[in-house]
Scaffold this active site. Sequence first.
Site, PDB file in Angstrom:
ATOM      1  N   GLU A  18      10.116 -20.095  18.487  1.00 19.07           N
ATOM      2  CA  GLU A  18       9.200 -20.831  19.397  1.00 19.07           C
ATOM      3  C   GLU A  18       8.437 -21.918  18.646  1.00 19.07           C
ATOM      4  O   GLU A  18       7.272 -22.184  18.916  1.00 19.07           O
ATOM      5  CB  GLU A  18       8.262 -19.863  20.142  1.00 19.07           C
ATOM      6  CG  GLU A  18       9.054 -19.041  21.133  1.00 19.07           C
ATOM      7  CD  GLU A  18       8.278 -18.567  22.341  1.00 19.07           C
ATOM      8  OE1 GLU A  18       7.256 -19.180  22.711  1.00 19.07           O
ATOM      9  OE2 GLU A  18       8.726 -17.590  22.950  1.00 19.07           O
ATOM     10  N   ILE A  59       0.832  -1.205   0.000  1.00 14.76           N
ATOM     11  CA  ILE A  59       0.000   0.000   0.000  1.00 14.76           C
ATOM     12  C   ILE A  59       0.868   1.258   0.000  1.00 14.76           C
ATOM     13  O   ILE A  59       0.528   2.266  -0.608  1.00 14.76           O
ATOM     14  CB  ILE A  59      -0.990  -0.035   1.191  1.00 14.76           C
ATOM     15  CG1 ILE A  59      -2.063  -1.094   0.900  1.00 14.76           C
ATOM     16  CG2 ILE A  59      -1.629   1.337   1.429  1.00 14.76           C
ATOM     17  CD1 ILE A  59      -2.980  -1.411   2.061  1.00 14.76           C
TER      18      ILE A  59
HETATM   19  C1  LIG Z   1      15.951 -14.731  15.850  1.00 14.70           C
HETATM   20  C2  LIG Z   1      15.845 -16.089  16.497  1.00 14.70           C
HETATM   21  C3  LIG Z   1      15.725 -16.165  17.859  1.00 14.70           C
HETATM   22  C4  LIG Z   1      15.661 -17.425  18.488  1.00 14.70           C
HETATM   23  N1  LIG Z   1      15.608 -17.493  19.855  1.00 14.70           N
HETATM   24  C5  LIG Z   1      15.705 -18.692  20.459  1.00 14.70           C
HETATM   25  C6  LIG Z   1      15.800 -18.798  21.882  1.00 14.70           C
HETATM   26  O1  LIG Z   1      15.756 -17.794  22.602  1.00 14.70           O
HETATM   27  N2  LIG Z   1      15.958 -20.017  22.445  1.00 14.70           N
HETATM   28  C7  LIG Z   1      16.022 -21.147  21.687  1.00 14.70           C
HETATM   29  O2  LIG Z   1      16.192 -22.216  22.242  1.00 14.70           O
HETATM   30  N3  LIG Z   1      15.901 -21.096  20.329  1.00 14.70           N
HETATM   31  C8  LIG Z   1      15.760 -19.898  19.697  1.00 14.70           C
HETATM   32  N4  LIG Z   1      15.662 -19.837  18.325  1.00 14.70           N
HETATM   33  C9  LIG Z   1      15.637 -21.058  17.557  1.00 14.70           C
HETATM   34  C10 LIG Z   1      14.281 -21.340  16.917  1.00 14.70           C
HETATM   35  O3  LIG Z   1      13.366 -21.764  17.877  1.00 14.70           O
HETATM   36  C11 LIG Z   1      14.508 -22.375  15.808  1.00 14.70           C
HETATM   37  O4  LIG Z   1      15.108 -21.665  14.744  1.00 14.70           O
HETATM   38  C12 LIG Z   1      13.244 -23.034  15.343  1.00 14.70           C
HETATM   39  O5  LIG Z   1      12.765 -23.889  16.322  1.00 14.70           O
HETATM   40  C13 LIG Z   1      13.441 -23.815  14.031  1.00 14.70           C
HETATM   41  O6  LIG Z   1      14.595 -24.585  14.037  1.00 14.70           O
HETATM   42  P1  LIG Z   1      15.636 -24.505  12.833  1.00 14.70           P
HETATM   43  O7  LIG Z   1      15.872 -23.089  12.589  1.00 14.70           O
HETATM   44  O8  LIG Z   1      16.774 -25.353  13.158  1.00 14.70           O
HETATM   45  O9  LIG Z   1      14.868 -25.055  11.586  1.00 14.70           O
HETATM   46  P2  LIG Z   1      14.746 -26.586  11.136  1.00 14.70           P
HETATM   47  O10 LIG Z   1      14.209 -27.378  12.255  1.00 14.70           O
HETATM   48  O11 LIG Z   1      15.996 -27.010  10.511  1.00 14.70           O
HETATM   49  O12 LIG Z   1      13.622 -26.459  10.056  1.00 14.70           O
HETATM   50  C14 LIG Z   1      13.864 -26.111   8.673  1.00 14.70           C
HETATM   51  C15 LIG Z   1      12.539 -26.150   7.938  1.00 14.70           C
HETATM   52  O13 LIG Z   1      12.013 -27.464   7.973  1.00 14.70           O
HETATM   53  C16 LIG Z   1      10.723 -27.467   8.535  1.00 14.70           C
HETATM   54  N5  LIG Z   1      10.545 -28.697   9.321  1.00 14.70           N
HETATM   55  C17 LIG Z   1      11.398 -29.238  10.208  1.00 14.70           C
HETATM   56  N6  LIG Z   1      10.892 -30.341  10.758  1.00 14.70           N
HETATM   57  C18 LIG Z   1       9.659 -30.504  10.202  1.00 14.70           C
HETATM   58  C19 LIG Z   1       8.643 -31.469  10.355  1.00 14.70           C
HETATM   59  N7  LIG Z   1       8.760 -32.485  11.218  1.00 14.70           N
HETATM   60  N8  LIG Z   1       7.521 -31.298   9.627  1.00 14.70           N
HETATM   61  C20 LIG Z   1       7.379 -30.266   8.765  1.00 14.70           C
HETATM   62  N9  LIG Z   1       8.328 -29.344   8.571  1.00 14.70           N
HETATM   63  C21 LIG Z   1       9.458 -29.468   9.281  1.00 14.70           C
HETATM   64  C22 LIG Z   1      10.672 -26.231   9.397  1.00 14.70           C
HETATM   65  O14 LIG Z   1       9.355 -25.798   9.599  1.00 14.70           O
HETATM   66  C23 LIG Z   1      11.473 -25.263   8.583  1.00 14.70           C
HETATM   67  O15 LIG Z   1      10.664 -24.691   7.598  1.00 14.70           O
HETATM   68  C24 LIG Z   1      15.697 -18.594  17.701  1.00 14.70           C
HETATM   69  C25 LIG Z   1      15.785 -18.492  16.317  1.00 14.70           C
HETATM   70  C26 LIG Z   1      15.865 -17.274  15.707  1.00 14.70           C
HETATM   71  C27 LIG Z   1      16.001 -17.230  14.222  1.00 14.70           C
END
Ligand SMILES: Cc1cc2nc3c(=O)[nH]c(=O)nc-3n(C[C@H](O)[C@H](O)[C@H](O)COP(=O)(O)OP(=O)(O)OC[C@H]3O[C@@H](n4cnc5c(N)ncnc54)[C@H](O)[C@@H]3O)c2cc1C
Lengths: 262, 386
Positions: free
Chosen positions: B363, B337
Amino acid sequence: MNIVVCIKQVPYPKDVKLDPKTHTLIREGVESIINPFDMYAIEEGLRLKERYGGKVTVLTMGPPQAEEALREALSYGVDDAILLSDKAFAGADTLATSYTLAMGIRKIGDVDIILCGKQTIDSDTAQVGPGLAIRLNIPYVTYVRKIVHLNSKKIRVERIMDDGYETIDLNLPALFTVVKEINEPRVPSLRHKLRASKTRIPIYSAKDIGADIKRLGLNGSATRVINVFKPQRKRKLEWIEGSVEEQVEKLLDRLRTHKIIG
Amino acid sequence: MDYFLTEEQIMIKDLARQVAEERILPVRAKLDEEETFPWELMKDLAQADLFGICIPEEYGGLGGGCFEYCLAIEELARVCIGVTTTYAASGLGAYPILLFGSEEQKQKYLPEIASGKRLGAFAITEANAGSDAGSILTTAAPDGDHYVLNGTKQWITNGGEAEIYTVIAITDRKKGARGASAFIVEKGDPGFSFGKKEKKMGIRSSATREVIFDECRIPKERLIRREGMGFVIAMKVFDISRPGIGALAVGLAQGALDLAVTYAKERVQFGKPIISFQAIQHMLADMATNIEAARALVYAAAKFVDSKPKDASKESAMAKMFSSDMAMKVTTDAVQILGGYGYMRDYPAEKMMRDAKILQIYEGTNQIQRNIIGQALNREYKVRRK
Ligand SMILES: Cc1cc2nc3c(=O)[nH]c(=O)nc-3n(C[C@H](O)[C@H](O)[C@H](O)COP(=O)(O)OP(=O)(O)OC[C@H]3O[C@@H](n4cnc5c(N)ncnc54)[C@H](O)[C@@H]3O)c2cc1C
Ligand SMILES: Cc1cc2nc3c(=O)[nH]c(=O)nc-3n(C[C@H](O)[C@H](O)[C@H](O)COP(=O)(O)OP(=O)(O)OC[C@H]3O[C@@H](n4cnc5c(N)ncnc54)[C@H](O)[C@@H]3O)c2cc1C
């Protein structure tokens, strides 16, 4: 340390309108705030209490709705609030205002420090602080930018000036009007807001503070607002042209004829 | 919409809004640009008592619930979810102690978090364990009166800035999902340090950092509840924290809508304010409606959590997932927009869109939320058939 902060409720600057007949500010139905400079006085009161112990009371003279300003002050953490409100107080100028506040403070009793804003944004006189100190017969310093230190008897403050600052020692009790350089006011707190919403704020009338009715409100005011008008601008613009030397000569000429330089 | 809030709830909302507008708004662009941690703002939030909203009064809080917390988060998020993430992550660090901590742990840590004197953080994620939290490698081994932690947690919000960390680590690998435990680790504990600080797409004022345990020794009393409870604690914590992510999303989207409507009324093309074009009106109408729907779901989920049900995983996953998908869409449309101006850093729209993405990831990603909802449905209908 017994600290009193005087605050005034003023209309929110964007909403200000004048009554064409009485020439006074229209205050009804207008959003009100605590006079911004008084926010610094409240903050300084709280900081003094945190450093040296004691109690902070906010005091205002105003219509019943000024209670809102007091409640807001309570939400920042001041201990007590008192509203001076009575039909007899209406129309007060600085003379009557400072008399009324002085009587209110006498009623509170032993006060060590009184803090005011440097001036209000709706009347701008900057007279109430000094007027109040005179009526209480205590020393005062205006435009305070810092309270350096204090003990039970003496206090050292810095007063802002056009070209620097003064350091002043004086005895307590004393009154100070503060400038915005003195501190950065805090945000209100939830705990104090909750308390503020439940606090019963005492309202003192002219009788309660033992005031002389002749010295109150419009009766007690030496000033009458006769008219409020926009000043007419009488500016003249003249271009001085020529080479730099010629321009300087012509300019000096003009300045001499208007007796701006000798 | 009027949610008939109590006087106290309105007070929380008003105060959060005041702090957001007076303190956060003037600095949000600078914090984003410079990626600086908002310490000054954390002090303001502490002064305002906002850190104590959902901590019981006996531990120095105000005794509110998830719902009151969501009201505060929503108002702060309207202005900046980088700052609000920092604020909410402290609460996430406190939840394990609040829900499962011993009386001593509560007495010691909750008042500090409630007063905002110290920030909290929650650490489960590792380089190779994101969605698949069960594959974390960080270990905690008993050693006399201590546990010794080893491993590296990644992307920990408030890492390096917080002083109180709840950490999930493996205590018995053989036990699988029952082999993890939760611990409290304090900044300054021997062998506890911080690694790389991430450079992010959005929420750039929040700190996201590695936390490293190298022979990190902590007293045994730092174990939360008992060994083997780690994942249970983590899941229960997320059940009560996820409506908060929903509230972040609702606030963010509301901020984007406010901006888009204001802009659309002012921007003139073809001789008319663009809000007079039906295409723009329809976009705004969808945005507003979806925000209101998400808000209703978040409030309902938060109130459900506050009723202390046996299981709130489905409802809180729904609130998190629906609202964050909504916020991504709404912020993207807000940029649309504003047109080219929306793409420029002169306006906050692009920041809102960059920021929104994280809500679909942290989360638990929104894919994982759908898994949770799906599994809950599967369970529910099995029960009913019996
Ligand atoms: C800015 C930021 C702040 C954060 N803060 C915290 C924090 O304070 N404490 C903490 O502990 N963590 C924290 N995290 C971690 C965050 O919770 C994880 O990034 C999140 O849980 C996803 O994990 P991953 O990034 O390893 O993605 P992955 O698990 O590798 O996932 C990659 C992709 O695959 C998909 N996927 C994975 N498994 C499945 C499944 N079984 N079915 C369908 N799709 C799937 C996911 O949805 C995603 O699209 C933070 C992350 C970021 C980016
Ligand atoms: C020319 C003129 C025009 C005026 N016009 C109007 C008008 O249109 N409408 C109208 O209602 N009044 C009007 N007044 C009255 C004016 O509001 C009073 O003089 C006022 O009570 C005090 O002056 P001030 O606001 O300039 O205070 P200042 O002397 O500038 O205030 C200094 C400090 O004194 C304290 N203080 C001031 N007033 C109070 C108070 N009531 N209670 C507690 N603390 C206080 C505060 O700490 C404040 O920061 C006018 C006065 C004058 C002289």
